[in-house]
Design a protein around this motif. Structure first.
Motif, short mmCIF file in Angstrom:
data_model
loop_
_atom_site.label_atom_id
_atom_site.label_comp_id
_atom_site.label_asym_id
_atom_site.label_seq_id
_atom_site.Cartn_x
_atom_site.Cartn_y
_atom_site.Cartn_z
N ASN A 126 -2.78 -6.88 2.19
CA ASN A 126 -2.70 -6.89 3.65
C ASN A 126 -2.94 -5.49 4.19
OD1 ASN A 126 -1.91 -9.68 3.94
ND2 ASN A 126 0.05 -9.06 3.06
N MET A 130 -5.85 1.36 8.57
CA MET A 130 -6.51 1.49 9.87
C MET A 130 -6.78 2.96 10.20
SD MET A 130 -6.91 -1.55 10.75
CE MET A 130 -6.32 -2.96 9.87
N ASN A 158 -12.49 -7.08 8.11
CA ASN A 158 -11.30 -7.83 8.50
C ASN A 158 -11.58 -8.53 9.83
OD1 ASN A 158 -8.71 -7.81 10.28
ND2 ASN A 158 -7.96 -7.84 8.17
N ALA A 159 -11.25 -9.79 9.94
CA ALA A 159 -11.57 -10.58 11.14
C ALA A 159 -10.99 -9.96 12.41
CB ALA A 159 -11.07 -12.01 10.97
N ASN A 160 -9.77 -9.48 12.35
CA ASN A 160 -9.15 -8.88 13.53
C ASN A 160 -9.85 -7.59 13.94
OD1 ASN A 160 -7.19 -10.90 13.83
ND2 ASN A 160 -5.85 -9.89 12.36
N VAL A 161 -10.19 -6.78 12.96
CA VAL A 161 -10.88 -5.52 13.24
C VAL A 161 -12.28 -5.81 13.77
CG1 VAL A 161 -11.78 -3.38 12.24
CG2 VAL A 161 -9.52 -4.22 11.57
N THR A 162 -12.97 -6.73 13.14
CA THR A 162 -14.32 -7.09 13.60
C THR A 162 -14.28 -7.58 15.04
OG1 THR A 162 -14.96 -7.68 11.35
CG2 THR A 162 -16.33 -8.54 13.12
N GLY A 163 -13.30 -8.42 15.35
CA GLY A 163 -13.15 -8.91 16.72
C GLY A 163 -12.91 -7.78 17.71
N TYR A 164 -12.07 -6.85 17.32
CA TYR A 164 -11.78 -5.70 18.19
C TYR A 164 -13.03 -4.84 18.38
CZ TYR A 164 -10.04 -1.21 19.75
OH TYR A 164 -9.86 -0.04 20.44
N LYS A 178 -15.61 -6.10 20.80
CA LYS A 178 -15.21 -6.01 22.21
C LYS A 178 -15.31 -4.60 22.74
CE LYS A 178 -11.98 -9.84 22.05
NZ LYS A 178 -10.57 -10.23 22.16
#
Length: 62
Positions: free
Chosen positions: A11, A17, A52-58, A61
């Motif tokens: 994780n 980060m 990472n999906a969350n990082v990619t999403g961020y 944007k």
């Protein structure tokens, strides 16, 4: 040192980060000649954070 996909296991943590930020936004800009391929574990952690999906999403944007 690396205990899994990320530094402390499977994780992402704040350390991952922060490392990602330093490498992607500071080191590669300030020292473009630096060869990260000499550090495959570091590269694998950076790639794991980057994909990472969350990082990619961020990042999409931003």
């Amino acid at each position: 040192m690396v205990q899994g996909e990320f530094f402390m296991g499977d994780n992402a943590t704040l350390a991952d980060m922060h490392l990602f930020d330093i490498v992607e936004n500071e080191s590669k800009v300030s020292f473009p000649e630096f060869d990260f391929s000499k550090y495959p574990k570091l590269e694998s952690v950076i790639e794991a954070v980057k994909t990472n999906a969350n990082v990619t999403g961020y990042l999409t944007k931003a």
